[in-house]
Design a protein around this motif. Structure first.
Motif, PDB file in Angstrom:
ATOM      1  N   GLU B  99       0.842  -1.196   0.000  1.00  0.00           N
ATOM      2  CA  GLU B  99       0.000   0.000   0.000  1.00  0.00           C
ATOM      3  C   GLU B  99       0.876   1.245   0.000  1.00  0.00           C
ATOM      4  O   GLU B  99       0.691   2.157  -0.796  1.00  0.00           O
ATOM      5  CB  GLU B  99      -0.933   0.024   1.210  1.00  0.00           C
ATOM      6  N   GLY B 100       1.864   1.249   0.901  1.00  0.00           N
ATOM      7  CA  GLY B 100       2.752   2.401   0.984  1.00  0.00           C
ATOM      8  C   GLY B 100       3.511   2.617  -0.310  1.00  0.00           C
ATOM      9  O   GLY B 100       3.593   3.724  -0.833  1.00  0.00           O
ATOM     10  N   MET B 101       4.068   1.529  -0.862  1.00  0.00           N
ATOM     11  CA  MET B 101       4.955   1.662  -2.011  1.00  0.00           C
ATOM     12  C   MET B 101       4.200   1.968  -3.298  1.00  0.00           C
ATOM     13  O   MET B 101       4.694   2.679  -4.153  1.00  0.00           O
ATOM     14  CB  MET B 101       5.762   0.376  -2.206  1.00  0.00           C
ATOM     15  N   TYR B 102       3.019   1.368  -3.476  1.00  0.00           N
ATOM     16  CA  TYR B 102       2.322   1.576  -4.744  1.00  0.00           C
ATOM     17  C   TYR B 102       1.316   2.714  -4.693  1.00  0.00           C
ATOM     18  O   TYR B 102       1.331   3.607  -5.527  1.00  0.00           O
ATOM     19  CB  TYR B 102       1.630   0.283  -5.205  1.00  0.00           C
ATOM     20  N   SER B 103       0.422   2.679  -3.693  1.00  0.00           N
ATOM     21  CA  SER B 103      -0.675   3.640  -3.797  1.00  0.00           C
ATOM     22  C   SER B 103      -0.359   4.995  -3.184  1.00  0.00           C
ATOM     23  O   SER B 103      -0.716   6.021  -3.746  1.00  0.00           O
ATOM     24  CB  SER B 103      -1.952   3.065  -3.207  1.00  0.00           C
ATOM     25  N   PHE B 104       0.336   5.011  -2.023  1.00  0.00           N
ATOM     26  CA  PHE B 104       0.575   6.318  -1.398  1.00  0.00           C
ATOM     27  C   PHE B 104       1.430   7.212  -2.282  1.00  0.00           C
ATOM     28  O   PHE B 104       1.203   8.416  -2.380  1.00  0.00           O
ATOM     29  CB  PHE B 104       1.233   6.160  -0.034  1.00  0.00           C
ATOM     30  N   PHE B 105       2.450   6.611  -2.940  1.00  0.00           N
ATOM     31  CA  PHE B 105       3.293   7.439  -3.794  1.00  0.00           C
ATOM     32  C   PHE B 105       2.507   7.973  -4.975  1.00  0.00           C
ATOM     33  O   PHE B 105       2.626   9.137  -5.344  1.00  0.00           O
ATOM     34  CB  PHE B 105       4.499   6.634  -4.286  1.00  0.00           C
ATOM     35  N   LEU B 106       1.669   7.112  -5.556  1.00  0.00           N
ATOM     36  CA  LEU B 106       0.850   7.521  -6.699  1.00  0.00           C
ATOM     37  C   LEU B 106      -0.070   8.671  -6.291  1.00  0.00           C
ATOM     38  O   LEU B 106      -0.125   9.721  -6.940  1.00  0.00           O
ATOM     39  CB  LEU B 106       0.033   6.305  -7.153  1.00  0.00           C
ATOM     40  N   GLU B 107      -0.766   8.464  -5.166  1.00  0.00           N
ATOM     41  CA  GLU B 107      -1.715   9.471  -4.684  1.00  0.00           C
ATOM     42  C   GLU B 107      -1.039  10.789  -4.369  1.00  0.00           C
ATOM     43  O   GLU B 107      -1.432  11.844  -4.857  1.00  0.00           O
ATOM     44  CB  GLU B 107      -2.342   8.993  -3.371  1.00  0.00           C
ATOM     45  N   SER B 108       0.007  10.705  -3.518  1.00  0.00           N
ATOM     46  CA  SER B 108       0.564  11.949  -2.991  1.00  0.00           C
ATOM     47  C   SER B 108       1.266  12.739  -4.089  1.00  0.00           C
ATOM     48  O   SER B 108       1.176  13.959  -4.125  1.00  0.00           O
ATOM     49  CB  SER B 108       1.516  11.653  -1.839  1.00  0.00           C
ATOM     50  N   SER B 109       1.952  12.040  -5.024  1.00  0.00           N
ATOM     51  CA  SER B 109       2.650  12.780  -6.071  1.00  0.00           C
ATOM     52  C   SER B 109       1.652  13.502  -6.963  1.00  0.00           C
ATOM     53  O   SER B 109       1.825  14.673  -7.299  1.00  0.00           O
ATOM     54  CB  SER B 109       3.473  11.832  -6.945  1.00  0.00           C
ATOM     55  N   PHE B 110       0.581  12.802  -7.348  1.00  0.00           N
ATOM     56  CA  PHE B 110      -0.328  13.414  -8.310  1.00  0.00           C
ATOM     57  C   PHE B 110      -1.336  14.343  -7.638  1.00  0.00           C
ATOM     58  O   PHE B 110      -1.870  15.236  -8.289  1.00  0.00           O
ATOM     59  CB  PHE B 110      -1.010  12.342  -9.140  1.00  0.00           C
ATOM     60  N   LEU B 111      -1.574  14.143  -6.345  1.00  0.00           N
ATOM     61  CA  LEU B 111      -2.455  15.095  -5.673  1.00  0.00           C
ATOM     62  C   LEU B 111      -1.808  16.471  -5.645  1.00  0.00           C
ATOM     63  O   LEU B 111      -2.491  17.485  -5.802  1.00  0.00           O
ATOM     64  CB  LEU B 111      -2.773  14.630  -4.248  1.00  0.00           C
ATOM     65  N   GLY B 112      -0.464  16.506  -5.483  1.00  0.00           N
ATOM     66  CA  GLY B 112       0.256  17.779  -5.547  1.00  0.00           C
ATOM     67  C   GLY B 112      -0.047  18.500  -6.856  1.00  0.00           C
ATOM     68  O   GLY B 112      -0.295  19.707  -6.872  1.00  0.00           O
ATOM     69  N   ILE B 113      -0.026  17.730  -7.949  1.00  0.00           N
ATOM     70  CA  ILE B 113      -0.301  18.337  -9.257  1.00  0.00           C
ATOM     71  C   ILE B 113      -1.767  18.758  -9.353  1.00  0.00           C
ATOM     72  O   ILE B 113      -2.090  19.845  -9.828  1.00  0.00           O
ATOM     73  CB  ILE B 113       0.070  17.339 -10.368  1.00  0.00           C
ATOM     74  N   LEU B 114      -2.650  17.891  -8.861  1.00  0.00           N
ATOM     75  CA  LEU B 114      -4.085  18.194  -8.954  1.00  0.00           C
ATOM     76  C   LEU B 114      -4.437  19.459  -8.162  1.00  0.00           C
ATOM     77  O   LEU B 114      -5.217  20.290  -8.602  1.00  0.00           O
ATOM     78  CB  LEU B 114      -4.881  16.990  -8.423  1.00  0.00           C
ATOM     79  N   LEU B 115      -3.810  19.611  -6.989  1.00  0.00           N
ATOM     80  CA  LEU B 115      -4.161  20.743  -6.130  1.00  0.00           C
ATOM     81  C   LEU B 115      -3.406  22.021  -6.497  1.00  0.00           C
ATOM     82  O   LEU B 115      -3.981  23.098  -6.510  1.00  0.00           O
ATOM     83  CB  LEU B 115      -3.871  20.414  -4.663  1.00  0.00           C
ATOM     84  N   TYR B 116      -2.105  21.878  -6.767  1.00  0.00           N
ATOM     85  CA  TYR B 116      -1.281  23.085  -6.922  1.00  0.00           C
ATOM     86  C   TYR B 116      -0.853  23.334  -8.364  1.00  0.00           C
ATOM     87  O   TYR B 116      -0.331  24.392  -8.671  1.00  0.00           O
ATOM     88  CB  TYR B 116       0.006  22.965  -6.083  1.00  0.00           C
ATOM     89  N   GLY B 117      -1.006  22.325  -9.248  1.00  0.00           N
ATOM     90  CA  GLY B 117      -0.293  22.397 -10.516  1.00  0.00           C
ATOM     91  C   GLY B 117      -1.117  22.817 -11.725  1.00  0.00           C
ATOM     92  O   GLY B 117      -0.678  22.646 -12.847  1.00  0.00           O
ATOM     93  N   ARG B 118      -2.340  23.357 -11.513  1.00  0.00           N
ATOM     94  CA  ARG B 118      -3.208  23.655 -12.649  1.00  0.00           C
ATOM     95  C   ARG B 118      -2.531  24.535 -13.691  1.00  0.00           C
ATOM     96  O   ARG B 118      -2.702  24.335 -14.893  1.00  0.00           O
ATOM     97  CB  ARG B 118      -4.473  24.353 -12.162  1.00  0.00           C
ATOM     98  N   GLU B 119      -1.752  25.511 -13.228  1.00  0.00           N
ATOM     99  CA  GLU B 119      -1.123  26.423 -14.188  1.00  0.00           C
ATOM    100  C   GLU B 119       0.220  25.881 -14.678  1.00  0.00           C
ATOM    101  O   GLU B 119       0.729  26.324 -15.689  1.00  0.00           O
ATOM    102  CB  GLU B 119      -0.935  27.815 -13.574  1.00  0.00           C
ATOM    103  N   LYS B 120       0.788  24.928 -13.923  1.00  0.00           N
ATOM    104  CA  LYS B 120       2.120  24.439 -14.287  1.00  0.00           C
ATOM    105  C   LYS B 120       2.056  23.372 -15.367  1.00  0.00           C
ATOM    106  O   LYS B 120       3.005  23.190 -16.125  1.00  0.00           O
ATOM    107  CB  LYS B 120       2.835  23.867 -13.055  1.00  0.00           C
ATOM    108  N   VAL B 121       0.988  22.591 -15.379  1.00  0.00           N
ATOM    109  CA  VAL B 121       0.886  21.506 -16.361  1.00  0.00           C
ATOM    110  C   VAL B 121      -0.300  21.793 -17.276  1.00  0.00           C
ATOM    111  O   VAL B 121      -1.177  22.577 -16.935  1.00  0.00           O
ATOM    112  CB  VAL B 121       0.703  20.134 -15.670  1.00  0.00           C
ATOM    113  N   GLY B 122      -0.323  21.146 -18.423  1.00  0.00           N
ATOM    114  CA  GLY B 122      -1.420  21.355 -19.366  1.00  0.00           C
ATOM    115  C   GLY B 122      -2.688  20.658 -18.897  1.00  0.00           C
ATOM    116  O   GLY B 122      -2.671  19.908 -17.915  1.00  0.00           O
TER     117      GLY B 122
END
Lengths: 336, 438
Positions: B99-122
Motif C-alpha cells: 500500500e505504501g509503495m504503490y498507492s501512497f506514492f501515486l496518490e501523494s505525487s499526483f495530488l500535488g499536481i491536482l491541487l497546486y499544478g493547474r497552471e504548471k501543467v497542461g
C-alpha cells in the motif's frame, strides 16, 4: 537475503531523512527566516507540493520494515510507545498547519498556524534524533525480545535508561542542527532575496555548529557503546560512508550547497547503519534483535523483492517527475 | 473496558472509526472528480472544470484529514498490537508495505499536481493527475481490504514448527476470495457516501437559491451515481458478503441476527432488542423463513444458532453486533428508496422544483457515514473473539508491555486532538460551501 533487506530499508529511511529532512528543517526555521506574511508564504510554497510525498517515504520504509523484520518492528514500536505517539501528534498538527495556513488571510489565523508549523517541525527533528540515539545506545530487551521505555528516568544511559538521557539528547541536538542546516539550504535554493540571504547566513552558523558537534558525538558514541565502530575494522569498505559525510560537509559550503548537505546526511546515516549492522534493534551490551533472529520467512523475503524493486523504481520516478515539475525558485505570491 | 486489552481495543476502534470518515468520501469522490474532469476535457465547458475544481478543494481538505489520521493507523499495528504484528507481520506486512509503495506514492505525487499544478501543467496532464489520484486511492483501499480479509478469512499461510504463522503463497494472499467480495461492497459504499454528499450540496444550493447552475449539475451527476451505488451495495455485493459470512463465520451471522437456536426455515428479525442472558429478542418484528433464504438461497435451509457453538467462540459483544448490522441494513434500505425516488424525479425533470425531495437529499448526507461505520463494526465485532479468524485471539495480540495507564493517556490525547480537528474541518468545509464553485 536478510542483509539485502536490511540495506534496502536503510536506503528507504535515508531517502526519507533527505527529503522530509529539508521540509522539517525549513519548518523549524520558518519563523526566523521569514519576517513578513509574503515571505512566510514563500517558504511554505517551497515545500507545498513535496511534504506529503516526502512523508510517504516514512510509511514506505516503515511498512517494509514491518514485513521484512516483524519482531524488531513490533518490539521497537511498542517499546518506544510514548515518543512515537508524540511523533504522531506532531505529524498531525504539522500536516494540518501546512494545509490550513494558506486557506485564509487573517491576522490571527496565519501567525497561529506559523507557530504550530514551526514548533512541531522543530520538535519532530528532536524526537527523530532522540530515537536514533536510542537505537545506537541500545534498549533493555527482556527474554521475549520486548521492552518499554519511559520518556526519562535518570537522564543517564545506564542499565535503566529512558528515551531521553544526556547521550540521546546530544544525538538529538546534532540531528536537529543537521536538519536545520539542510532546511536552510533548501530554503535558500527555492526562495527569493531577502529570505535567500537570511537562509544562507543561518546555514553558515549552523555549518560551524555541525562541524563542532559531529566529531564530539562520534567520540561520545564510542564511549556509550564500546565496540560501536568495530565493523569499520572488519569491513574497511565501510569507511566510504564517513568519507562521504566529510566530503558532503565540505561541499555544502561550496557551490553545491544543498547536494552537499544531502551527501553529508546520507554519509552520516549510512555510517550509523553500517556500525550497528547486523543488529536492527541492539540491546544494552548485546546485539539484541538482528537480521538473523528477527527476519520474516525466506519465501516472504524473496517474493517481496519481486514487487518491491519495481515499486521502489516507480516511486523514485514519481519523485523525480514531481521535483522537476516544480524545480527552481517558487513563484512570488501576488502582492495583496 | 478499563483493562489494558479493553483500552487497546478502544484505542484502535476510536482512531480507525474517526479516520475512515474521510477516506470513505475521498475514494468515491476521486471517481466523481475524474468523471467531471473527463467531461471538462471532452466538452470544454467551463461549468465542468469549475465543478471539478470545487470538489477538488473539498477532496483536498478531506484527503489531508485522511492522511494525518491515517498515519496513526499504520503505527498502531506496532505500538498497540505488537504481539499480533510479530506473529503476522511476515504475512500482512507484505500488503501494508505494498500500500505504501504503490498507492501512497501515486496518490501523494499526483495530488500535488491536482491541487497546486493547474497552471504548471497542461489540461491533459491535469486530467491524468485526477485519474492517478483515483487509481491510487482505490488501490490503497484494495490493500487495506486485503489485510482485513486475511484477518477475516486467513489464506496463503502455513503454521511453522513453533506455531509461527508463515507466508506460503503471496498470490493466494492477494487473490483471497474474501477480498474481492468485501472490496466490491466497500468501494460501492464509498461511492454512496461521495454521491450522497454531492447530492446534498446540490440540494443545498438549489434550496438556498445560490449557485443554482452548479446545484443542478451536482444533482444530475450525483443522483444517478447515488441510486446505482446504493442498489449495488445491497445487491449483488452485500448479498454475496452475507452468504460468505454464513458459510465461513456462521457464529458471526447468528450473533448479527440474534439467532440462538439452530433451525430450518429460520425467520429474520427485522427489528428487536437482543436479550442475550435469556436468549430471546424483545419486541421483535420477524419475517418467516427469510433468514434461511438470504443466507443460503433456500427457504428451508438450516441456519446454525449460537447455542450450537461453544461460548468461548461467541462474539463478545452480541448486542452491539446485532444493532450494527441492523442499522447498516436499515439505513441502506432508506437510501435505496430515497435515491430511486430522486432518480425518478430527475428523469421526469421535476427534481429541482421538488422541495420535500431536495430537503430529504440535503438531510440524508449523514446516513451513508453512519451506515458505513456500522457496516465496519459488523465486520470487526463479528470477527471477535478472534483477531485473525481461527488463528489468533484478540486477547493474545496486544502489546503487553504497554500498560493500561499509558494507553489511556494516549487515547485521551487522540480524543482531544481529534475534537480540535473536527472543529477545524467543519469550519473549512463550511467556508468552501459558502464560497461555492464560481
Amino acid at each position: 537475503m536478510e542483509a539485502l533487506w536490511f540495506w534496502l530499508i536503510a536506503l528507504s529511511l535515508a531517502i526519507y531523512v533527505l527529503l522530509d529532512g529539508f521540509d522539517l528543517g525549513a519548518g523549524a526555521l520558518h519563523l526566523l527566516l521569514a519576517k513578513t506574511d509574503e515571505e512566510r508564504e514563500q517558504i511554505l510554497a517551497s515545500i507545498g507540493p513535496f511534504w506529503d510525498g516526502n512523508e510517504v517515504w516514512l510509511l514506505a520504509g516503515g511498512g517494509t520494515f514491518f514485513f521484512a523484520f516483524p519482531s524488531p518492528f513490533s518490539a521497537a514500536f511498542s517499546g518506544l510507545y510514548l515518543p512515537l505517539m508524540v511523533v504522531l501528534w506532531l505529524l498531525i498538527l504539522r500536516g494540518i498547519a501546512i494545509e490550513s495556513r494558506h486557506l485564509l488571510h487573517n491576522a490571527l489565523w496565519n501567525p497561529f498556524w506559523d507557530v504550530i508549523f514551526s514548533g512541531s517541525s522543530a520538535l519532530l527533528c528532536i524526537f527523530f534524533g532522540a530515537a536514533l540515539g536510542n537505537v545506537i545506545r541500545g534498549v533493555p530487551l527482556d527474554s521475549n525480545g520486548e521492552f518499554f521505555l519511559p520518556l526519562w528516568t535518570t537522564f543517564t544511559p545506564g542499565p535503566n535508561p529512558g528515551i531521553l538521557d544526556w547521550y540521546t539528547v546530544l544525538v538529538a541536538l546534532l540531528a536537529t542542527v543537521a536538519l536545520l542546516h539542510h532546511g536552510a539550504l533548501w530554503v535558500a535554493y527555492r526562495t527569493h532575496k531577502p529570505i535567500e540571504n537570511r537562509a544562507l547566513e543561518a546555514a553558515k552558523h549552523l555549518w560551524i555548529a555541525l562541524t563542532v558537534l559531529t566529531p564530539i558525538v562520534t567520540l561520545v558514541s564510542q564511549y556509550v557503546r564500546p565496540g560501536l565502530f568495530d565493523n569499520f575494522g572488519r569491513y574497511p569498505i565501510g569507511v566510504a560512508f564517513p568519507i562521504l559525510a566529510i566530503f558532503g560537509l565540505t561541499a555544502s559550503r561550496g557551490s553545491h550547497k544543498f547536494l552537499g548537505s544531502c551527501a553529508f546526511l546520507l554519509g552520516m546515516l549510512l555510517s550509523v547503519v553500517f556500525s550497528v549492522f547486523p543488529s536492527i534493534l541492539p540491546g544494552i551490551g548485546n546485539p539484541g534483535l538482528t537480521i538473523h533472529n528477527g527476519a520474516a520467512s525466506q519465501y516472504g523475503l524473496q517474493i517481496g523483492l519481486v514487487w518491491w524493486i519495481p515499486a521502489f523504481l516507480l516511486s523514485c520516478a514519481y519523485a523525480v517527475f514531481l521535483y522537476r515539475r516544480f524545480a527552481g525558485k517558487v513563484d512570488r505570491p501576488a502582492a495583496t | 473496558m478499563d483493562s489494558a486489552l479493553g483500552l487497546h481495543r478502544l484505542h484502535f476502534a476510536f482512531t480507525i472509526t474517526y479516520h475512515y470518515l474521510f477516506p470513505q468520501l475521498t475514494m468515491g469522490l476521486a471517481l466523481l472528480i475524474f468523471i467531471l474532469k473527463t467531461l471538462a476535457l471532452r466538452t470544454g465547458n467551463p461549468l465542468y472544470e469549475n465543478a471539478a475544481r470545487f470538489w477538488t478543494k473539498i477532496f483536498g481538505i478531506n484527503f489531508a484529514m485522511g492522511v494525518v489520521t491515517g498515519i496513526p493507523m499504520e503505527f498502531q499495528f506496532g505500538t498497540n498490537w505488537s504481539r499480533f504484528s510479530k506473529a503476522t507481520g511476515g504475512v500482512i506486512g507484505q500488503l501494508l508495505a505494498m500500500e505504501g509503495m504503490y498507492s501512497f506514492f501515486l496518490e501523494s505525487s499526483f495530488l500535488g499536481i491536482l491541487l497546486y499544478g493547474r497552471e504548471k501543467v497542461g489540461p491533459r496532464i491535469h486530467w491524468f493527475a485526477s485519474l492517478a489520484v483515483f487509481l491510487g486511492s482505490w488501490l490503497s483501499g484494495f490493500f487495506i481490504i486485503a489485510t482485513d480479509s486475511w484477518m477475516q478469512h486467513p489464506v496463503g499461510h502455513r503454521i511453522g514448527p513453533n506455531g509461527e504463522i508463515i507466508l506460503d503463497s503471496l498470490s493466494a494472499l492477494l487473490l483471497n476470495p474474501w477480498t474481492f467480495v468485501q472490496y466490491a461492497h466497500n468501494m460501492t459504499a464509498s461511492v454512496v457516501t461521495a454521491s450522497a454528499v454531492m447530492c446534498a450540496v446540490g440540494a443545498f444550493y438549489l434550496l438556498s437559491n445560490k449557485h443554482t447552475e452548479y446545484g443542478r449539475l451536482f444533482l444530475t451527476i450525483g443522483v444517478p451515481a447515488f441510486a446505482l451505488s446504493s442498489l449495488m451495495v445491497a445487491f449483488p455485493t452485500g448479498d454475496i458478503q452475507g452468504k460468505m459470512v454464513a458459510q465461513y463465520q456462521p457464529v458471526a451471522l447468528a450473533a448479527m441476527e440474534g439467532h440462538f437456536d439452530t433451525k430450518s426455515g429460520a425467520s429474520l428479525n427485522v427489528i428487536g432488542q437482543p436479550d442475550v442472558e435469556n436468549q430471546r429478542i424483545d419486541n421483535p418484528i420477524t419475517l418467516p423463513k427469510v433468514l434461511s433464504f438470504i443466507s443460503y438461497g433456500r427457504w428451508n435451509a438450516e441456519v446454525k444458532g449460537l447455542n450450537d457453538v461453544p461460548r468461548d467462540q461467541w462474539p463478545d459483544n452480541i448486542g452491539l453486533l446485532f444493532y450494527s448490522f441492523h442499522i447498516m441494513v436499515g439505513l441502506g434500505t432508506v437510501m435505496i428508496a430515497l435515491s430511486l425516488l430522486s432518480f425518478l424525479a430527475l428523469r421526469l425533470k421535476r427534481l429541482d422544483t421538488n422541495k420535500p425531495l431536495l430537503w430529504a437529499l440535503l438531510l440524508a448526507f449523514p446516513l451513508p457515514y453512519i451506515a458505513t461505520t456500522f457496516g465496519w463494526m459488523t465486520a470487526e465485532l463479528g470477527r471477535q473473539p478472534w483477531l485473525v479468524y481461527g488463528l489468533l485471539r484478540t486477547a493474545d495480540g496486544y502489546s503487553t508491555r504497554v500498560s493500561a495507564g499509558n494507553t489511556l493517556f494516549t487515547l485521551l490525547g487522540f480524543l482531544g486532538l481529534y475534537a480540535l480537528l473536527s472543529m477545524l474541518f467543519l469550519f473549512l468545509i463550511q467556508r468552501e460551501l459558502a464560497k461555492g464553485p464560481e
